[in-house]
Design a protein around this motif. Structure first.
Motif, PDB file in Angstrom:
ATOM      1  N   PHE A  63      11.579  18.846  51.769  1.00  0.00           N
ATOM      2  CA  PHE A  63      11.291  17.428  51.651  1.00  0.00           C
ATOM      3  C   PHE A  63      12.041  16.775  50.497  1.00  0.00           C
ATOM      4  CE2 PHE A  63       8.822  13.688  51.996  1.00  0.00           C
ATOM      5  CZ  PHE A  63       8.367  13.719  53.285  1.00  0.00           C
ATOM      6  N   LEU A  98      11.319  14.196  70.980  1.00  0.00           N
ATOM      7  CA  LEU A  98      10.468  15.357  70.740  1.00  0.00           C
ATOM      8  C   LEU A  98       9.470  15.566  71.864  1.00  0.00           C
ATOM      9  CD1 LEU A  98       9.862  15.332  66.932  1.00  0.00           C
ATOM     10  CD2 LEU A  98      11.127  16.952  68.301  1.00  0.00           C
ATOM     11  N   LEU A 129      13.130   9.335  68.021  1.00  0.00           N
ATOM     12  CA  LEU A 129      12.714  10.668  67.573  1.00  0.00           C
ATOM     13  C   LEU A 129      11.465  11.118  68.329  1.00  0.00           C
ATOM     14  CD1 LEU A 129      12.789  13.026  65.395  1.00  0.00           C
ATOM     15  CD2 LEU A 129      11.013  11.721  64.281  1.00  0.00           C
ATOM     16  N   ILE A 130      10.482  10.216  68.375  1.00  0.00           N
ATOM     17  CA  ILE A 130       9.226  10.588  69.024  1.00  0.00           C
ATOM     18  C   ILE A 130       9.474  10.904  70.499  1.00  0.00           C
ATOM     19  CG2 ILE A 130       6.928   9.744  69.644  1.00  0.00           C
ATOM     20  CD1 ILE A 130       6.883   8.187  67.041  1.00  0.00           C
ATOM     21  N   VAL A 187      16.461  17.021  63.669  1.00  0.00           N
ATOM     22  CA  VAL A 187      15.543  17.381  64.744  1.00  0.00           C
ATOM     23  C   VAL A 187      16.132  16.996  66.099  1.00  0.00           C
ATOM     24  CG1 VAL A 187      13.283  16.908  65.719  1.00  0.00           C
ATOM     25  CG2 VAL A 187      13.531  17.238  63.286  1.00  0.00           C
ATOM     26  N   ILE A 204      16.768  21.659  65.366  1.00  0.00           N
ATOM     27  CA  ILE A 204      16.796  22.035  63.953  1.00  0.00           C
ATOM     28  C   ILE A 204      17.299  23.461  63.771  1.00  0.00           C
ATOM     29  CG2 ILE A 204      14.428  22.856  63.726  1.00  0.00           C
ATOM     30  CD1 ILE A 204      14.868  20.751  61.119  1.00  0.00           C
ATOM     31  N   TYR A 210      16.320  24.803  56.825  1.00  0.00           N
ATOM     32  CA  TYR A 210      15.340  25.144  57.852  1.00  0.00           C
ATOM     33  C   TYR A 210      15.743  26.430  58.549  1.00  0.00           C
ATOM     34  CZ  TYR A 210      11.439  24.249  60.871  1.00  0.00           C
ATOM     35  OH  TYR A 210      10.230  24.345  61.482  1.00  0.00           O
ATOM     36  N   GLU A 227      17.073  24.558  69.331  1.00  0.00           N
ATOM     37  CA  GLU A 227      16.845  25.069  67.986  1.00  0.00           C
ATOM     38  C   GLU A 227      17.592  26.361  67.796  1.00  0.00           C
ATOM     39  OE1 GLU A 227      12.732  25.789  67.932  1.00  0.00           O
ATOM     40  OE2 GLU A 227      12.223  23.752  67.342  1.00  0.00           O
ATOM     41  N   MET A 272      14.654  10.490  55.677  1.00  0.00           N
ATOM     42  CA  MET A 272      13.862  10.560  56.906  1.00  0.00           C
ATOM     43  C   MET A 272      14.753  10.507  58.133  1.00  0.00           C
ATOM     44  SD  MET A 272      10.765  10.984  56.929  1.00  0.00           S
ATOM     45  CE  MET A 272      10.770  10.653  58.683  1.00  0.00           C
ATOM     46  N   PHE A 318      14.442   7.870  50.364  1.00  0.00           N
ATOM     47  CA  PHE A 318      13.405   8.166  51.352  1.00  0.00           C
ATOM     48  C   PHE A 318      13.831   7.859  52.783  1.00  0.00           C
ATOM     49  CE2 PHE A 318       9.538   6.612  53.592  1.00  0.00           C
ATOM     50  CZ  PHE A 318       9.037   7.862  53.881  1.00  0.00           C
ATOM     51  N   PHE A 360      12.903   5.778  64.876  1.00  0.00           N
ATOM     52  CA  PHE A 360      11.742   6.664  64.904  1.00  0.00           C
ATOM     53  C   PHE A 360      11.175   6.791  66.317  1.00  0.00           C
ATOM     54  CE2 PHE A 360      11.452   5.629  60.287  1.00  0.00           C
ATOM     55  CZ  PHE A 360      11.744   6.901  59.869  1.00  0.00           C
ATOM     56  N   PHE A 405      16.618  13.675  58.585  1.00  0.00           N
ATOM     57  CA  PHE A 405      15.782  14.723  59.155  1.00  0.00           C
ATOM     58  C   PHE A 405      15.594  14.485  60.646  1.00  0.00           C
ATOM     59  CE2 PHE A 405      11.981  16.844  60.449  1.00  0.00           C
ATOM     60  CZ  PHE A 405      12.262  18.112  60.001  1.00  0.00           C
ATOM     61  N   GLU A 457      12.823  28.194  57.373  1.00  0.00           N
ATOM     62  CA  GLU A 457      11.867  27.590  58.298  1.00  0.00           C
ATOM     63  C   GLU A 457      10.912  26.646  57.606  1.00  0.00           C
ATOM     64  OE1 GLU A 457       9.930  30.348  60.893  1.00  0.00           O
ATOM     65  OE2 GLU A 457      11.633  30.026  62.218  1.00  0.00           O
ATOM     66  N   PHE A 458      11.432  25.847  56.695  1.00  0.00           N
ATOM     67  CA  PHE A 458      10.541  24.808  56.194  1.00  0.00           C
ATOM     68  C   PHE A 458      11.343  23.555  55.857  1.00  0.00           C
ATOM     69  CE2 PHE A 458      11.720  25.115  51.854  1.00  0.00           C
ATOM     70  CZ  PHE A 458      11.013  24.172  51.144  1.00  0.00           C
ATOM     71  N   ILE A 459      10.649  22.419  55.880  1.00  0.00           N
ATOM     72  CA  ILE A 459      11.312  21.145  55.643  1.00  0.00           C
ATOM     73  C   ILE A 459      11.478  20.955  54.148  1.00  0.00           C
ATOM     74  CG2 ILE A 459      11.186  18.669  55.974  1.00  0.00           C
ATOM     75  CD1 ILE A 459       9.235  19.209  58.269  1.00  0.00           C
TER      76      ILE A 459
END
Lengths: 322, 415
Positions: A41, A305, A301-302, A252, A256, A33, A315, A245, A241, A298, A248, A37-39
């Motif tokens: 995946f 953020l 995380l939410i 974050v 990031i 990143y 960042e 997740m 997966f 999760f 990631f 600048e991209f995830i």
């Protein structure tokens, strides 16, 4: 309350082991990143690939009869190096095939391509293992050395596997710190992350540095894969997966693009999850149990953020040009 | 003259393909050619009225007739309808407003469970009185209710997260979907809301309110035959409504505001577009479409469990939107149809074909390499099991060679 205190050391240990694994995977996300600048995946599939290379090397050694002869540390070294190198090159190949043609386009396009690559690798691995071993659920062969435990206190028994995870991860993280901050290549990576155009004017070969970043990130992911495999024994092509997740999320969480942030975020998430897994049912009298650890992760995380949009340590990505 | 010729040709094509599909109900290719007629219809230069008439003819008359010959066709058509509706909903969020939502299936799941819980004996587990399952007549109430609830959940999720930048938003929506799935999977205790991984069944089907009418005309159709047709027409009506709403929205003030936000958020805000409110509206509208389909899906399946609402589903719908062309209604429809056909018919067809080859044991002679018995073809090689691989490859190739999708929106195409 007594029970809560009694299991505390064990919970801490679990959390630390998990935290190191998340940190290792999160570094792959965060470094990529930083420069692109991209995830990425498909990084979770690179992680799974590492786990599969590990189990394949161990199985090959086993069938050749070396598993009983060689010193366990040599075996471990062999397995780890093999999976780090192969995962690193796989990540580089991925960048070359699926991402580089899309550089400069909208970011969504690269993200979709990464999702495609992730799916392709999952089923590719499944196809390969089905043809090669007739099954795609593989078990790590047990090593006697790793199955031992070290009793430390009455309520804390440390398995050698956990020590292996902690020691390897610490060594790697220290190595990475030196690499990024004290070497010329590391400086090149930081330069590209800050401003690729200027870096290129200063004579930094940007494309090669991006490839190098993918290699390093992939190798760290591969290492995490082997450690994951050794620790939990069972791997299949789709195991990546959820850890991906989470990692990631950890990246974050820490902010990031920020390398120390990924380590902190990984450790925090690992501890949080271990605490949730053990204490949720204690706190709610068994109404909500360990199965809610993903939900907790999760939700955190939410929340993070929402209240701290740039992660805990901030960042480190370039200012987007208007 | 030219357009008349084309229309005639198309009519002939539709007639031939339908006849072939009627007399060879097992042939996948025959049915595919019927499906392709709708695509041709889109491309052919014919007057609008003729196009609409022919399209309606195929969808309302010919497909149901073919579907009563081979029930699988109707099943495929219903699935396509469900995914078209989902893709159109996601198209609003991703294509019009430009917000990447990786957890779209969550809205679909919430309302599928809403009907599943109250339309089955499941609700008795936490509401005493043995009131449930609700009578089938409630289905339509829930269908309307789900639109409201979907819009509310969409807005509720949107409210906190819409300040986030693109990639973060993607991850948060993904996290939200995983939370929903985990909740659905685990809320069988302390109170048994969702019955956990075992799923819920039997879920009530919608009421057959028109059956007396059929009886009156002397038509005696068994329920087993009637329900697929019923669901087909329900989903057809739903999809048509969604298309109509989307079209009206696209060319309205709201639609233009959405596109302005997608192109440049700061400029849009400077022009007086209420960015946050418009984004929320986009989220809510997209979610309400998915919710309505969710209720229908639950009623059609009779049994649902958390397995139907995985991340793979979200990505599948996203792939449909992207492959078809983001921000384009025909694109979303084509993408959803293409991907569903690929999954349900092409890959399965290829698996069957390979199995046939394997069993025939034919020899394949390759020059210089000698002959190879097809019976040695590894049994693991089954395309239907590797849909993700095919999917992944298509996604990568499309992104490299045609990132705007097969049918990009017309305004962009002109540039």
């Amino acid at each position: 309350m007594e029970l809560a205190l009694e299991i505390l050391p064990q919970v801490l240990l679990d959390g630390i082991v998990l935290g190191f694994m998340y940190a290792l995977i999160a570094l792959g996300y965060t470094m990529v990143y930083g420069v692109l600048e991209f995830i990425n995946f498909a990084h979770s599939e690179i992680f799974v690939l590492g786990a599969f290379v590990g189990v394949e090397v161990l199985l090959l050694l086993q069938s050749a009869g070396y598993l009983a002869i060689l010193h366990p540390l040599i075996i471990l070294l062999l397995v780890i190096v093999a999976s780090m190198v192969i995962s690193g090159f796989a990540a580089m190949a991925l960048e070359r095939v699926a991402y580089r043609p899309l550089l400069g386009g909208p970011r969504l396009v690269a993200l979709i391509s990464a999702i495609g690559a992730s799916f392709f690798l999952q089923d590719g691995l499944r196809l390969f293992e089905s043809l090669w071993r007739n099954t795609f659920y593989l078990n790590y062969p047990s090593l006697e050395f790793l199955d031992q435990t070290v009793p430390l206190a009455a309520n804390l028994v440390i398995p050698v596997k956990s020590i292996l995870v902690i020691v390897t991860a610490l060594m790697t993280l220290a190595g990475l710190y030196v690499f990024v901050n004290r070497t010329k290549l590391g400086m090149a990576i930081r330069a590209v992350a800050q401003d690729p155009d200027t870096a290129s004017l200063m004579g930094v070969p940007v494309n090669q540095v991006i490839a190098l970043t993918f290699f390093v990130g992939g190798a760290l992911g591969g290492l995490a894969g082997v450690l994951f495999g050794i620790h939990y024994s069972l791997v299949n092509p789709y195991t990546g997966f959820i850890p991906g997740m989470k990692a990631f999320t950890a990246a974050v969480l820490g902010g990031i693009g920020n390398i120390p942030g990924a380590m902190v975020g990984g450790m925090m998430l690992g501890l949080l999850e271990a605490f949730a897994a053990s204490y949720l049912s204690l706190m709610t009298d068994g109404a909500f149990g360990a199965e809610y650890k993903d939900v907790v992760a999760f939700l955190v995380l939410i929340l993070i953020l929402i209240f701290r949009t740039k992660g805990l340590l901030g960042e480190k990505v370039r200012e987007s040009k208007a | 003259m030219n357009s008349k010729l084309a229309t005639l040709g198309l009519c002939a094509y539709i007639a031939v393909s339908c006849l072939v599909a009627f007399f060879f109900p097992q042939s996948v290719l025959a049915f595919l050619s019927v499906e392709a007629s709708l695509l041709l219809l889109y491309y052919v230069a014919a007057p609008r009225r003729v196009k609409i008439f022919l399209g309606a003819l195929v969808l309302v008359v010919l497909l149901p007739v073919l579907g009563s010959v081979n029930g699988y066709y109707l099943e495929v058509a219903i699935q396509i309808g469900i995914y078209v509706a989902l893709a159109l909903g996601l198209n609003i969020v991703v294509g019009f407003v430009g917000l990447l939502n990786l957890g779209f299936v969550a809205f679909y799941a919430i309302d599928a469970y809403l009907w599943a819980i109250f339309g089955s004996p499941q609700a008795n587990a936490f509401i005493p009185g043995g009131l449930f399952p609700l009578s089938p007549n409630w289905f339509f109430v829930f269908l309307l209710l789900s639109i409201v609830i979907g819009a509310l959940t969409g807005a509720l999720l949107g409210l906190p997260v819409l300040r986030l930048r693109g990639d973060y938003l993607a991850i948060v929506t993904l996290g939200f979907a995983e939370v929903v799935r985990a909740l659905v999977n685990n809320l069988d205790k302390p109170v048994n809301l969702t019955n956990g991984p075992r799923g819920i069944s039997p879920i009530s089907k919608p009421p057959l309110f028109f059956q007396p009418l059929l009886e009156f005309f002397g038509l005696h159709v068994t329920e087993a035959k009637l329900y697929p047709l019923y669901f087909y027409f329900l989903i057809l009506v739903l999809v048509c409504t969604i298309i109509l709403v989307t079209r009206r929205l696209e060319n309205s003030r709201i639609g233009r505001a959405w596109k302005a936000i997608r192109e440049d958020e700061i400029a849009a805000a400077a022009m007086g577009v209420p960015v946050v409110r418009m984004k929320l509206l986009g989220f809510a509208v997209g979610a309400s479409f998915a919710s309505a389909v969710g209720v229908l899906f639950a009623a059609k399946q009779v049994f649902i469990n958390p397995e139907s609402f995985t991340f793979m589903e979200s990505i599948g719908v996203l792939a449909m939107v992207i492959l078809g062309g983001m921000g384009s209604i025909p694109g979303a429809i084509l993408g959803a149809t293409g991907v569903t056909i690929l999954n349900l018919q092409l890959l399965k067809g290829m698996s069957l074909w390979l199995n046939g080859l394997r069993q025939s044991g034919a020899e394949l002679t390759i020059p210089l390499l000698g002959s190879y018995s097809l019976s040695q073809l590894p049994a693991q090689f089954e395309p239907a099991k590797y849909e993700r691989m095919v999917f992944g490859l298509i996604l990568i190739l499309m992104m490299i060679f045609r990132p705007q999708g097969v049918l990009p929106p017309t305004r962009e195409r002109k540039q």
